[in-house]
Design a protein around this motif. Structure first.
Motif, PDB file in Angstrom:
ATOM      1  N   SER A  38      -6.685  -5.397  -8.073  1.00  0.00           N
ATOM      2  CA  SER A  38      -6.189  -6.477  -6.324  1.00  0.00           C
ATOM      3  C   SER A  38      -5.681  -5.525  -5.533  1.00  0.00           C
ATOM      4  O   SER A  38      -5.362  -6.546  -4.171  1.00  0.00           O
ATOM      5  N   ALA A  39      -4.279  -5.385  -5.893  1.00  0.00           N
ATOM      6  CA  ALA A  39      -3.488  -5.272  -5.393  1.00  0.00           C
ATOM      7  C   ALA A  39      -2.992  -4.184  -4.248  1.00  0.00           C
ATOM      8  O   ALA A  39      -4.253  -3.406  -3.852  1.00  0.00           O
ATOM      9  N   ASN A  40      -2.976  -4.240  -2.692  1.00  0.00           N
ATOM     10  CA  ASN A  40      -3.379  -3.097  -2.006  1.00  0.00           C
ATOM     11  C   ASN A  40      -2.480  -2.165  -1.896  1.00  0.00           C
ATOM     12  O   ASN A  40      -0.969  -1.912  -1.332  1.00  0.00           O
ATOM     13  N   ILE A  58       4.195   5.670   2.595  1.00  0.00           N
ATOM     14  CA  ILE A  58       2.844   5.009   2.333  1.00  0.00           C
ATOM     15  C   ILE A  58       3.719   3.521   1.878  1.00  0.00           C
ATOM     16  O   ILE A  58       4.259   3.463   1.568  1.00  0.00           O
ATOM     17  N   ASP A  59       2.997   2.799   3.633  1.00  0.00           N
ATOM     18  CA  ASP A  59       3.066   1.662   3.210  1.00  0.00           C
ATOM     19  C   ASP A  59       3.048   0.775   2.869  1.00  0.00           C
ATOM     20  O   ASP A  59       1.586   0.278   3.518  1.00  0.00           O
ATOM     21  N   ASP A  60       2.653  -0.061   1.510  1.00  0.00           N
ATOM     22  CA  ASP A  60       1.799  -0.910   1.073  1.00  0.00           C
ATOM     23  C   ASP A  60       2.696  -1.771  -0.208  1.00  0.00           C
ATOM     24  O   ASP A  60       3.692  -1.884   0.299  1.00  0.00           O
ATOM     25  N   ILE A  65       7.430  -3.839  -5.598  1.00  0.00           N
ATOM     26  CA  ILE A  65       7.093  -3.495  -6.824  1.00  0.00           C
ATOM     27  C   ILE A  65       8.105  -2.250  -7.105  1.00  0.00           C
ATOM     28  O   ILE A  65       9.279  -2.318  -8.083  1.00  0.00           O
ATOM     29  N   TYR A  66       8.692  -1.551  -6.160  1.00  0.00           N
ATOM     30  CA  TYR A  66       9.623  -0.603  -6.353  1.00  0.00           C
ATOM     31  C   TYR A  66      10.728  -1.312  -6.240  1.00  0.00           C
ATOM     32  O   TYR A  66      11.215  -1.518  -7.430  1.00  0.00           O
ATOM     33  N   ARG A  67      10.959  -2.374  -5.172  1.00  0.00           N
ATOM     34  CA  ARG A  67      12.444  -3.444  -5.404  1.00  0.00           C
ATOM     35  C   ARG A  67      12.804  -4.566  -6.502  1.00  0.00           C
ATOM     36  O   ARG A  67      13.317  -4.040  -7.164  1.00  0.00           O
ATOM     37  N   TYR A  68      11.490  -4.437  -7.351  1.00  0.00           N
ATOM     38  CA  TYR A  68      11.476  -5.440  -8.228  1.00  0.00           C
ATOM     39  C   TYR A  68      11.772  -4.562  -9.711  1.00  0.00           C
ATOM     40  O   TYR A  68      12.634  -4.895 -10.646  1.00  0.00           O
ATOM     41  N   ILE A  69      11.328  -2.867  -9.611  1.00  0.00           N
ATOM     42  CA  ILE A  69      10.984  -2.006 -11.064  1.00  0.00           C
ATOM     43  C   ILE A  69      13.049  -1.720 -10.717  1.00  0.00           C
ATOM     44  O   ILE A  69      13.732  -1.493 -11.854  1.00  0.00           O
ATOM     45  N   GLU A  70      13.680  -1.717 -10.016  1.00  0.00           N
ATOM     46  CA  GLU A  70      14.954  -1.342  -9.887  1.00  0.00           C
ATOM     47  C   GLU A  70      16.083  -2.651 -10.332  1.00  0.00           C
ATOM     48  O   GLU A  70      16.821  -2.307 -11.067  1.00  0.00           O
ATOM     49  N   VAL A  71      15.766  -3.705 -10.717  1.00  0.00           N
ATOM     50  CA  VAL A  71      16.220  -4.980 -10.300  1.00  0.00           C
ATOM     51  C   VAL A  71      15.685  -5.718 -12.403  1.00  0.00           C
ATOM     52  O   VAL A  71      16.018  -6.271 -12.784  1.00  0.00           O
ATOM     53  N   ASP A  92      -2.825   5.774 -10.675  1.00  0.00           N
ATOM     54  CA  ASP A  92      -3.285   5.424  -9.381  1.00  0.00           C
ATOM     55  C   ASP A  92      -1.283   4.978  -8.804  1.00  0.00           C
ATOM     56  O   ASP A  92      -0.516   5.789  -8.171  1.00  0.00           O
ATOM     57  N   ILE A  93      -1.489   3.697  -9.311  1.00  0.00           N
ATOM     58  CA  ILE A  93       0.153   3.067  -9.510  1.00  0.00           C
ATOM     59  C   ILE A  93       0.670   4.498  -9.938  1.00  0.00           C
ATOM     60  O   ILE A  93       1.983   3.985  -9.778  1.00  0.00           O
TER      61      ILE A  93
END
Length: 186
Positions: A38-40, A58-60, A65-71, A92-93
């Protein structure tokens, strides 16, 4: 403590969701669940922007998620098994983690991602083997700096018993939550 859970299931109330719910009962802190269906989110299109710089063209929702993965302290991959593999939407992700691969192996830069613990939760039935999906999930987790990965938790009899009633699996989910909760202590 911050935990990212990538949910590869298309079913909002299926076996994978039931195990994720059990896991989150044992975790404290901030929990971000990404529902892959369901995520964009788009898969990587191999534009190679990340080969040259630390960004994705890709701007989605992947930017969040990248920002969250970093921390985050923990990362969990939870998925049904389709033909002995993680679901396509989850892959895909994962393809978007090319950003980290190019940073580390092509540009030879340290990836700006906190070291974390990881876990893999799989569900399925039938004759498939969960080992291939587990190996893929471990590889993905290592790309986002999961240094310690808990042994696979799998309810692989869901064609006969719902994962929520798989007592051995539920016990392993509790152990997984304890393992992930230790990351803040260490």
């Amino acid at each position: 403590m911050k935990t990212l859970i990538l949910n590869g299931s298309p079913h909002k109330n299926g076996d994978t969701a039931a195990l994720i719910n059990k896991l989150t009962e044992g975790l404290s802190g901030d929990i971000k669940i990404v529902n892959c269906y369901s995520a964009n989110l788009s898969p990587c299109v191999d534009c190679r922007i990340c080969r040259e710089k630390s960004s994705c063209a890709i701007d989605d929702e992947m930017q969040d998620i990248y920002r969250y993965i970093e921390v985050c302290d923990n990362a969990v991959i939870a998925s049904p098994i389709y033909f002995s593999e993680l679901t396509g939407k989850l892959l895909d992700i994962a393809s978007r983690f090319q950003l980290y691969y190019f940073a580390k192996y092509v540009r030879r830069e340290p990836i700006p991602v906190k070291r974390k613990r990881g876990a893999v939760i799989l569900t399925g039935g039938g004759t498939g083997n969960p080992l291939k999906a587990y190996d893929t999930a471990k590889f993905i987790l290592k790309q986002i700096n999961a240094a310690e990965i808990f042994p696979c938790v799998c309810s692989h009899n869901t064609d006969k018993i719902p994962a929520a009633l798989d007592e051995d699996c539920i016990s392993r989910i509790r152990e997984t939550a304890e393992f992930l909760s230790e990351s803040r202590k260490s």
